[in-house]
Scaffold this active site. Structure first.
Site, PDB file in Angstrom:
ATOM      1  N   ASP A 166      40.097  29.212  34.031  1.00  0.00           N
ATOM      2  CA  ASP A 166      39.942  30.251  35.041  1.00  0.00           C
ATOM      3  C   ASP A 166      40.885  29.823  36.157  1.00  0.00           C
ATOM      4  O   ASP A 166      40.605  28.850  36.864  1.00  0.00           O
ATOM      5  CB  ASP A 166      38.494  30.303  35.552  1.00  0.00           C
ATOM      6  CG  ASP A 166      38.303  31.399  36.586  1.00  0.00           C
ATOM      7  OD1 ASP A 166      39.208  31.591  37.425  1.00  0.00           O
ATOM      8  OD2 ASP A 166      37.253  32.050  36.572  1.00  0.00           O
ATOM      9  N   HIS A 167      42.002  30.520  36.282  1.00  0.00           N
ATOM     10  CA  HIS A 167      43.033  29.978  37.174  1.00  0.00           C
ATOM     11  C   HIS A 167      42.586  29.928  38.634  1.00  0.00           C
ATOM     12  O   HIS A 167      43.153  29.182  39.425  1.00  0.00           O
ATOM     13  CB  HIS A 167      44.362  30.719  37.007  1.00  0.00           C
ATOM     14  CG  HIS A 167      44.419  32.069  37.649  1.00  0.00           C
ATOM     15  ND1 HIS A 167      43.812  33.176  37.118  1.00  0.00           N
ATOM     16  CD2 HIS A 167      45.015  32.486  38.789  1.00  0.00           C
ATOM     17  CE1 HIS A 167      44.032  34.212  37.902  1.00  0.00           C
ATOM     18  NE2 HIS A 167      44.764  33.831  38.926  1.00  0.00           N
ATOM     19  N   HIS A 229      36.415  35.069  37.902  1.00  0.00           N
ATOM     20  CA  HIS A 229      36.859  34.629  39.229  1.00  0.00           C
ATOM     21  C   HIS A 229      35.791  34.829  40.328  1.00  0.00           C
ATOM     22  O   HIS A 229      35.491  33.915  41.085  1.00  0.00           O
ATOM     23  CB  HIS A 229      38.128  35.369  39.660  1.00  0.00           C
ATOM     24  CG  HIS A 229      39.196  35.378  38.612  1.00  0.00           C
ATOM     25  ND1 HIS A 229      39.440  34.309  37.791  1.00  0.00           N
ATOM     26  CD2 HIS A 229      40.105  36.318  38.253  1.00  0.00           C
ATOM     27  CE1 HIS A 229      40.447  34.602  36.975  1.00  0.00           C
ATOM     28  NE2 HIS A 229      40.862  35.810  37.230  1.00  0.00           N
TER      29      HIS A 229
HETATM   30  C1  BG6 Z   1      43.833  37.809  36.349  1.00  0.00           C
HETATM   31  C2  BG6 Z   1      43.503  39.252  36.055  1.00  0.00           C
HETATM   32  O1  BG6 Z   1      42.873  36.969  35.794  1.00  0.00           O
HETATM   33  O2  BG6 Z   1      43.866  37.617  37.753  1.00  0.00           O
HETATM   34  C3  BG6 Z   1      44.507  40.183  36.713  1.00  0.00           C
HETATM   35  O3  BG6 Z   1      43.521  39.461  34.646  1.00  0.00           O
HETATM   36  C4  BG6 Z   1      44.632  39.883  38.188  1.00  0.00           C
HETATM   37  O4  BG6 Z   1      44.148  41.547  36.518  1.00  0.00           O
HETATM   38  C5  BG6 Z   1      44.854  38.388  38.418  1.00  0.00           C
HETATM   39  O5  BG6 Z   1      45.712  40.620  38.705  1.00  0.00           O
HETATM   40  C6  BG6 Z   1      44.775  38.046  39.885  1.00  0.00           C
HETATM   41  O6  BG6 Z   1      45.171  36.721  40.073  1.00  0.00           O
HETATM   42  P1  BG6 Z   1      45.743  36.223  41.472  1.00  0.00           P
HETATM   43  O7  BG6 Z   1      45.939  34.758  41.289  1.00  0.00           O
HETATM   44  O8  BG6 Z   1      47.025  36.987  41.688  1.00  0.00           O
HETATM   45  O9  BG6 Z   1      44.715  36.577  42.479  1.00  0.00           O
END
Ligand code: BG6
Length: 477
Positions: A166-167, A229
């Site tokens: 989960d980044h 997230h």
């Molecule tokens: C991803 C989703 O996990 O996170 C995307 O699949 C979303 O739809 C993205 O745009 C958002 O990531 P960040 O790091 O730009 O907030």
């Protein structure tokens, strides 16, 4: 994904001296590419993504570690060839046989690929080394499919080999929430129902779905953003202090928190959940098309691109404190923040002002952009008259520390080091799907969601969700 995040992260890790000199990366896919063609592809990605692209010599020395092998995902023979190629490359690069498989593939292929990896002996490292697998989200699409998938993956890999990524957990500012909460003395005493009035967690995006209609039509915002997230942010903000920064101690607390979340009752959903879909509208002065007009989206799609949930946590710390979560595409601005709104002071001695004339203290944890935090405090305006004003005590990450590394760098490194703290454990996946599944089912049958104009903060119903308790979204202000 590989182009935008993986290759640049590997490059940065190597430049920072975090990768051993022996490492190599073997790319696979259905396309037939030579090693040379693959290296060119990686080089292009580095050039277009990295802010300061590498010199030709740096690029060449990095790319010499990249190889490619065509793989038809269903073909068992292909995996045997892959295993032989890995053996060969491990000899050539003198690695110790440690293998990190990164599944950057459509989720519908997870079961097949994992099963075939196992059958080809790739759930073990070479030469006595380890094997681990990184799996991207979505892990399942509801409670039951996630359980089935876990069962299949466990036939091949043990839980301690599985790294569900989960980044958001790799973002510096997200990790900093833990440090703020648990490395400072003054937050903890007020971090509870006695002092906190409510909490807002917003992950707003100004972009639409881009070219991802195929994926997004199946997912929608709850699967795409909440199950992972937003629920992770909720846990980090609200969980109890783990006794150590170790994978299971931290993950135990997160699961405990989700277990305390009051289930959403499908027949009383209106009072706790709001959905929406973007219509046309202006974002930064440019007219944007509606979701239904996006290429690849069905003209009758009922997929929601916005959701807001009122979450109640049934435990001593948080009883009666609403946590408002919201996320959406094509909103007024890109903004991820957690707002902890404290209660008003009980009595104001500065007559004739009244306590309700003052702003209550507020802590804003800004995840992106302009990463940092801000705490509002009431102060006296200089001068003979007694006049109070709200000022912000601000901390900007970039000001103090410069630019933060990409989330994937940290996560890669942890997966290589065998540290699962920032990865999602299966029980958490199960709990988060169990909470959301009744909402998904209800919305699945509910017809088209209310529309909101692109460039706004979502449908008016989302404001009403808070207004019912006298609250308002802070919208980055
Ligand atoms: C991803 C989703 O996990 O996170 C995307 O699949 C979303 O739809 C993205 O745009 C958002 O990531 P960040 O790091 O730009 O907030």
């Amino acid at each position: 994904m590989a182009e935008r995040k993986l290759f640049p992260s590997l490059f940065n890790l190597r430049s920072g001296g975090f990768l051993p000199p022996e490492f190599f990366a073997l790319g696979t896919g259905r396309t037939d590419l030579t090693d040379e063609a693959f290296r060119l592809h990686v080089a292009e990605a580095l050039k277009s993504i990295l802010k300061s692209p590498p010199s030709p010599a740096e690029a060449a020395s990095f790319l010499a570690h990249f190889y490619y092998q065509r793989l038809d995902y269903g073909d068992p023979e292909g995996y045997r060839r892959l295993a032989a190629r890995l053996d060969d490359l491990e000899t050539r690069h003198r690695t110790r046989g440690n293998r990190l498989h990164y599944l950057s593939i459509p989720p519908s292929l997870y079961e097949t690929v994992v099963e075939r990896l196992g059958a080809a002996g790739l759930s073990r490292g070479g030469r006595g080394g380890w094997a681990r697998v990184i799996v991207e989200k979505p892990f399942g699409r509801d409670a039951s499919s996630a359980r089935v998938l876990s069962g299949k993956v466990w036939k091949v890999f043990n839980e301690d080999q599985i790294y569900r990524i989960d980044h958001y957990l790799g973002k510096e500012t997200v990790q900093n929430i833990l440090v703020l909460r648990f490395a400072n003395i003054f937050f903890e005493p007020v971090w509870n129902r006695n002092y906190v009035d409510h909490v807002e967690i917003t992950v707003a995006e100004d972009i639409g779905i881009g070219h991802r209609a195929g994926y997004y039509e199946e997912a929608g915002v709850l699967r795409d953003m909440f199950q992972n997230h937003l629920f992770q942010l909720l846990c980090i903000t609200a969980m109890e202090a783990p006794s150590g920064f170790e994978a299971d101690r931290v993950r135990d607390e997160k699961s405990k928190l989700l277990r305390a979340v009051r289930p959403f009752e499908a027949d009383r959903l209106e009072s706790v959940a709001v959905r929406g879909q973007y219509g046309r509208g202006d974002v930064a002065g440019v007219l944007q098309r509606a979701y239904l007009e996006e290429p690849g989206v069905s003209a009758r799609s009922t997929t929601e691109t916005f959701a807001a949930l009122k979450v109640s946590i049934d435990n001593w710390r948080w009883e009666g404190v609403p946590f408002y979560l919201r996320s959406g595409k094509r909103l007024a601005q890109r903004l991820t923040e957690i707002v902890v709104q404290f209660k008003r002071i009980p009595h104001l001695m500065f007559h004739p002002l009244r306590a309700e004339d003052l702003s209550a203290n507020r802590l804003v944890l800004r995840i992106q952009p302009e990463e940092g935090l801000s705490l509002t405090v009431e102060t006296k305006r200089p001068g003979p008259a007694l006049s109070l004003g709200t000022v912000g005590m601000d901390f900007s990450y970039e000001h103090v520390f410069g630019e933060s590394p990409e989330a994937y760098e940290r996560l890669f490194l942890d997966a290589m080091a065998g540290d699962q703290t920032l990865f999602t454990r299966s029980d958490w996946v199960d709990l988060s799907w169990s909470l959301l599944t009744p909402v998904l089912e209800r919305w699945g049958d509910a017809g088209p969601p209310p529309l909101y104009a692109s460039g706004t903060w979502g449908p008016p119903e989302a404001d009403r969700l808070l207004a019912a308790q006298g609250h308002r979204w802070s919208n980055g202000k």
